[in-house]
Design a protein around this motif. Structure first.
Motif, PDB file in Angstrom:
ATOM      1  N   HIS A 173     115.285  77.560   5.543  1.00 27.59           N
ATOM      2  CA  HIS A 173     115.567  78.779   6.314  1.00 27.59           C
ATOM      3  C   HIS A 173     117.012  78.815   6.818  1.00 27.59           C
ATOM      4  CE1 HIS A 173     114.404  82.228   8.815  1.00 27.59           C
ATOM      5  NE2 HIS A 173     115.226  81.726   9.720  1.00 27.59           N
ATOM      6  N   TYR A 174     117.498  77.668   7.288  1.00 28.75           N
ATOM      7  CA  TYR A 174     118.848  77.652   7.879  1.00 28.75           C
ATOM      8  C   TYR A 174     119.907  77.108   6.908  1.00 28.75           C
ATOM      9  CZ  TYR A 174     116.482  78.736  12.229  1.00 28.75           C
ATOM     10  OH  TYR A 174     115.722  79.357  13.190  1.00 28.75           O
ATOM     11  N   LEU A 186     112.327  74.585   7.673  1.00 26.92           N
ATOM     12  CA  LEU A 186     113.474  74.891   8.546  1.00 26.92           C
ATOM     13  C   LEU A 186     114.789  74.664   7.804  1.00 26.92           C
ATOM     14  CD1 LEU A 186     112.240  73.309  11.899  1.00 26.92           C
ATOM     15  CD2 LEU A 186     112.650  75.744  11.478  1.00 26.92           C
ATOM     16  N   HIS A 209     124.309  81.456  17.750  1.00 22.73           N
ATOM     17  CA  HIS A 209     123.544  81.539  16.514  1.00 22.73           C
ATOM     18  C   HIS A 209     124.243  82.407  15.482  1.00 22.73           C
ATOM     19  CE1 HIS A 209     120.314  80.974  13.906  1.00 22.73           C
ATOM     20  NE2 HIS A 209     119.763  82.148  14.050  1.00 22.73           N
ATOM     21  N   ASP A 259     115.604  79.851  17.010  1.00 16.05           N
ATOM     22  CA  ASP A 259     116.434  81.043  17.271  1.00 16.05           C
ATOM     23  C   ASP A 259     116.586  81.274  18.779  1.00 16.05           C
ATOM     24  OD1 ASP A 259     116.834  81.439  14.596  1.00 16.05           O
ATOM     25  OD2 ASP A 259     115.444  83.119  14.397  1.00 16.05           O
ATOM     26  N   VAL A 273     110.771  78.649  13.771  1.00 10.57           N
ATOM     27  CA  VAL A 273     112.009  79.437  13.669  1.00 10.57           C
ATOM     28  C   VAL A 273     112.227  80.211  14.970  1.00 10.57           C
ATOM     29  CG1 VAL A 273     113.037  81.451  12.511  1.00 10.57           C
ATOM     30  CG2 VAL A 273     112.071  79.586  11.145  1.00 10.57           C
TER      31      VAL A 273
END
Ligand code: CDP
Length: 212
Positions: A23-24, A20, A212, A203, A199
């Protein structure tokens, strides 16, 4: 955005939290390492009267910049971590560092046992990772074997069950899913599938918040 990832021993929360974070584009803190470092510092003192005081002193002087994940990853250090983790003063000494990490500008991903309940009850997204104890043992066994450790699966299973029991009974813990946590059972999911599911949850929550 603050993401809290909690769950029992070897549930895959560390791998998920790292995924995570990537990813972010957020920094990640494995809070278990803090308890493991304190546990390791008092190895050999378990059955002595000075155990508690030594653990509190170790927690107060912990060098958070030099935690060695490899040296701290053993099952024995995990058991020691769960023994120091029941001491209220140890938890208090480790609180500020974790709280500041969560509050840094831009946010962070933290994984542990009490992130959603105590460290960051204000986290934007809370995940509580579950997996049955046999698959958790098997995952941890493969992880340790990947590092060249010879694993006794029977002993490891026993250690994980014992640690879970101690953690769940921890009066100073907060080791339960927060009321607003999203449960994610990864028993039947591989790493990629678990990350996709996490995810999707993050999201979804952020979209509902409209930011977001
Ligand atoms: O990786 P694994 O799930 O096996 O353990 P860990 O996250 O490294 O945590 C080791 C031990 O530290 C746990 O069994 C807990 O007793 C304690 N811990 C805690 O009390 N609070 C946290 N936020 C993280 C870990």
């Amino acid at each position: 955005m603050i993401i809290a990832v909690d769950g029992p021993a070897a549930s895959g929360k560390g791998t998920l939290a790292a995924g995570l974070a990537r990813h972010y584009g957020l920094p990640q803190l494995d809070t278990g390492l803090l308890y493991r470092a304190v546990g390791r510092a008092v190895a050999g003192l378990e059955d002595t009267p000075g155990f508690e005081a030594a653990a509190i002193a170790a927690a107060r002087s912990i060098d958070t910049g030099h935690l060695d994940p490899l040296a701290l990853s053993t099952a024995e250090v995990g058991v020691l971590a769960s023994k120091v983790a029941v001491i209220a003063e140890v938890r208090a000494a480790l609180f500020d560092f974790q709280r500041q990490f969560a509050l840094q500008p831009g946010g962070a991903v933290l994984d542990g046992r009490d992130i959603g309940t105590k460290i960051a009850p204000d986290a934007d997204v809370k995940l509580f990772i579950q997996a049955d104890s046999k698959s958790r043992m098997e995952r941890r066994a493969r992880q340790l074997e990947g590092r060249g450790v010879v694993v006794d699966r029977y002993a490891l299973y026993h250690q994980i069950e014992q640690r879970d029991a101690r953690d769940m009974a921890n009066p100073n813990g907060g080791f339960y899913p927060a009321a607003d946590a999203h449960l994610l059972d990864t028993t039947l999911l591989d790493i990629e599938a678990a990350l996709r599911a996490a995810v999707a949850i993050v999201d979804g929550v952020m979209a509902r918040k409209g930011q977001h």
